[in-house]
Design a protein around this motif. Structure first.
Motif: not given
Lengths: 346, 341
Positions: A113-114, A140-142, A147-150, A168-172
């Motif tokens: 995100g950052s 961005g980090a937020g 996104l991941v948490y949601g 996490g892997a997919a969003i990253s």
């Protein structure tokens, strides 16, 4: 599993070692103070420790060495201490919360995100001041974490460790791909790579003033939830059976990770391995109680960053090796050792 | 070894798998034809068809047969190769996250490419690139294997993934240092390669890649029974009488060869190895006789679609295909994740 069973039977002495924890804390702090002083004295211009002492406590604005110490070395060393503690504690919280020995802040999409926001701001607003850059990167980090948490929480069957890891892997991957695209399209990829390499070299007091309150809030919060994290690390079912509101704990933990990791990533870039390796070392010394793991991880994390930052300046002077690379140099062999050990207590 | 007591079920599953594969193949054909018409030089669909049947102008023939067709064929091969590589890795490591990118095999290939670019900045490296990348991937995989295997217990799935992640981190750190030493022009080349740009776009590359992919795919299909058994877990596989370690080593080698060859020609495209097999598993179930070919097809569809969009979205500029793959693949993967029980 054996260890966890012992804790459930109210025999935590077997696996949590308060005495050793005290030793690690005190010893770690002593070494940290020494390395902190060394870190201020070494660099392109070697400054004797007596001058360092003088510059810190009797600052003379007209002395060159005093200026170097006050404006370059000191903020850099202070940032190292706080970044290290923040990353290590963020990693410890994540590993306890997800029961995943591989969890680290990069996992929650924070780094991705950052990176994305930074690429975007490099491309759209190239002349942005540093404070805004920090804010954007933080945002961005937020976004990454939300996104991941949601997505983890939205899933059928709830927020399991595997699901969180996969999300996490997919969003990253998605965010990193988008940033690469933006950077390549705008011809900015070398700028972005410099930032991604991580490092403390440009740290100034403005950044440190942002960093310190975030990290202190995060560390206090981590200590407050540490007992719940210990329970959660025994497994969701155990935690629920013990009457814990697991989703609440996870939400609080995620917010703390976001504060800690977000703040350090915006300043030092996505430094890998600290959040991954340091909690393992802390657990190795003090056992499975997060009330002990978290403070020890904080001290050891600071120590790792401060020492690596000294290394980054000493390996190939007058050039600096990227801090992320130095840490990988230390972290990878240790991590391989952990991976080859038979039992990895969590 | 198969539990085919319920013949009706098996029959139904076979029919479904064949239907799915036919549908995906038709989709690939459709994208293929559209893709033939995508690029800086515009052609009417009629002209494309006429040219394909040998009736077009010399210029059209050159565009189609010498520029577009090899690239499309390469894209299909890469997609199939990466997806089947991921499929094997997931079966052998019992980890749904395994893919050549995550295990550091792509990074190993990248490191060798950067080293080459650094030491021979003036040599036109397009020809050497595939071999170098393959060499890097192979070295990395051997390193992971050497570090993850233990004399008595052999390979544990968690250890492979843990070691892979550590190696990937080490290589990425080394790459970061090296990237900073590159001059801007070479940096741009490496960055584009790492973002997943199709490097090889002429028939030489097709000829170099085709035997690898076809041979290894056929071999994987031949080993699909073994994959079925391995995916049950090591203990169960051993008790069923499979020589677990030897088969694992062999299949890991196949996965690396597939990934290395694909990455060499295609650039560091990630996500296909993750998404392809997941999509295939959802469509045809978990029997590797169907899963391997279905993964190959879904992987090919994903990359050929992404490559078409990569050429089309920001015309006349081209986006690296790997980025488009991630942009299509990630949301789909997340959708699967949310639905998955």
């Amino acid at each position: 599993m054996n260890d966890s069973a012992k804790v459930i039977n109210n025999q935590p002495q077997a696996v949590s070692r308060p005495l050793i924890a005290m030793l690690v804390l005190v010893g770690g702090l002593v070494v940290l103070v020494v390395s902190f002083a060394v870190s201020i004295s070494v660099g392109a211009d070697m400054i004797p420790l007596s001058t360092v002492w003088g510059a810190v406590f009797h600052f003379h604005a007209q002395e060159t060495q005093d200026q170097v110490i006050h404006y370059l070395r000191l903020p850099r060393a202070v940032a190292g201490v706080f970044v290290g503690a923040a990353l290590a504690v963020a990693g410890a919280l994540m590993q306890g919360m997800t029961r995943n020995p591989l969890a680290d802040p990069g996992l929650l999409g924070i780094n991705g995100g950052s990176e994305f926001m930074l690429a975007l701001s490099f491309a759209l607003f190239p002349k942005l001041s540093f404070a805004y850059l920090l804010l954007l990167s933080f945002a961005g980090a937020g976004i990454g974490a939300v996104l991941v948490y949601g997505l983890g929480a939205l899933s059928r069957g709830g927020l399991t460790a595997v699901r969180l890891t996969l999300a996490g892997a997919a969003i990253s991957a998605l965010l990193v791909a988008l940033s690469q695209g933006i950077a390549l399209y705008g011809g900015l990829s070398q700028d972005l790579t410099y930032w991604l390499a991580g490092g403390m070299s440009g740290t100034n007091w403005v950044q440190v003033e942002w960093l310190i309150p975030c990290v202190i809030v995060g560390l206090i919060g981590a200590m407050v939830v540490s007992k719940s994290v210990t329970v959660l690390s025994l497994g969701e079912e155990v935690a629920t059976a013990l009457g814990q509101r697991t989703n609440m704990v996870k939400l609080v933990c995620t917010c703390l990770v976001l504060i800690l990791a977000g703040a350090s990533v915006t300043i030092a870039g996505p430094i890998g391995f600290v959040g991954l390796v340091v909690p393992h070392i802390a657990r190795y010394f003090v056992g499975v109680d997060y009330r002990l793991i978290i403070p020890c991880a904080a001290v050891l994390g600071s120590l790792l960053i401060v020492l690596s930052d000294i290394g980054a300046r000493m390996i190939h002077p007058p050039y600096e090796v990227p801090l992320g690379a130095v840490i990988a140099l230390v972290g990878v062999p240790f991590f391989l050792y952990l991976a080859r050990r038979d039992r990895r207590g969590l | 070894m198969q539990m085919s007591t319920a013949d009706g079920m098996t029959h139904k599953r076979v029919t479904r798998a064949i239907t799915v594969m036919l549908v995906v193949s038709v989709l690939i054909m459709i994208v293929f034809i559209i893709s033939m018409d995508t690029g800086p030089i515009r052609m009417a669909p009629g002209e494309v068809i006429r040219t394909v049947f040998g009736e077009g102008t010399a210029k059209d023939q050159l565009t189609l047969f010498d520029f577009r067709l090899p690239r499309i064929v390469i894209t299909i091969l890469i997609g199939a190769g990466l997806a089947v590589s991921g499929c094997i890795l997931q079966a052998v490591t019992h980890n749904p996250l395994s893919d050549p990118g995550i295990l550091g095999i792509n990074s190993g290939a990248g490191l060798v490419v950067i080293l080459y670019t650094l030491f021979f900045p003036n040599v036109q490296s397009t020809f050497a690139l595939p071999f170098l990348a393959f060499f890097g991937a192979l070295l990395t995989a051997m390193l992971i294997y050497a570090l993850a295997a233990k004399r008595r217990e052999g390979l544990s799935p968690t250890r492979v993934v843990l070691v892979g992640i550590a190696i990937a981190a080490a290589i990425n750190a080394a790459m970061m240092v090296l990237e900073m030493l590159l001059d801007p022009q070479n940096f741009q080349f490496v960055a584009t390669w790492l973002a997943g740009s199709i490097v090889g776009t002429d028939w030489t590359y097709v000829l170099a890649l085709l035997p690898w992919i076809i041979g290894l795919l056929a071999f994987t299909l031949y080993k699909s029974r073994v994959l079925n058994v391995l995916s049950l877990g090591d203990q169960l596989a051993t008790s069923l009488g499979a020589p677990v370690e030897r088969e694992k080593r062999l299949l890991l080698g196949v996965a690396v060869a597939l990934a290395g060859a694909s990455v060499a020609v295609g650039g560091a495209i990630s996500f296909v190895g993750l998404v392809g097999p997941h999509l295939a598993r959802r469509l045809v179930g978990t029997k590797y006789e169907f899963l391997v070919p279905a993964s190959a097809l879904t992987g090919a569809l994903l990359v050929i679609l992404a490559d078409m969009l990569a050429k089309w979205v920001l015309q006349p500029t081209e986006i690296p295909t790997g980025i488009v793959v991630a942009v299509i693949g990630a949301p789909y993967f997340l959708y699967l994740l949310v639905r998955w029980k």
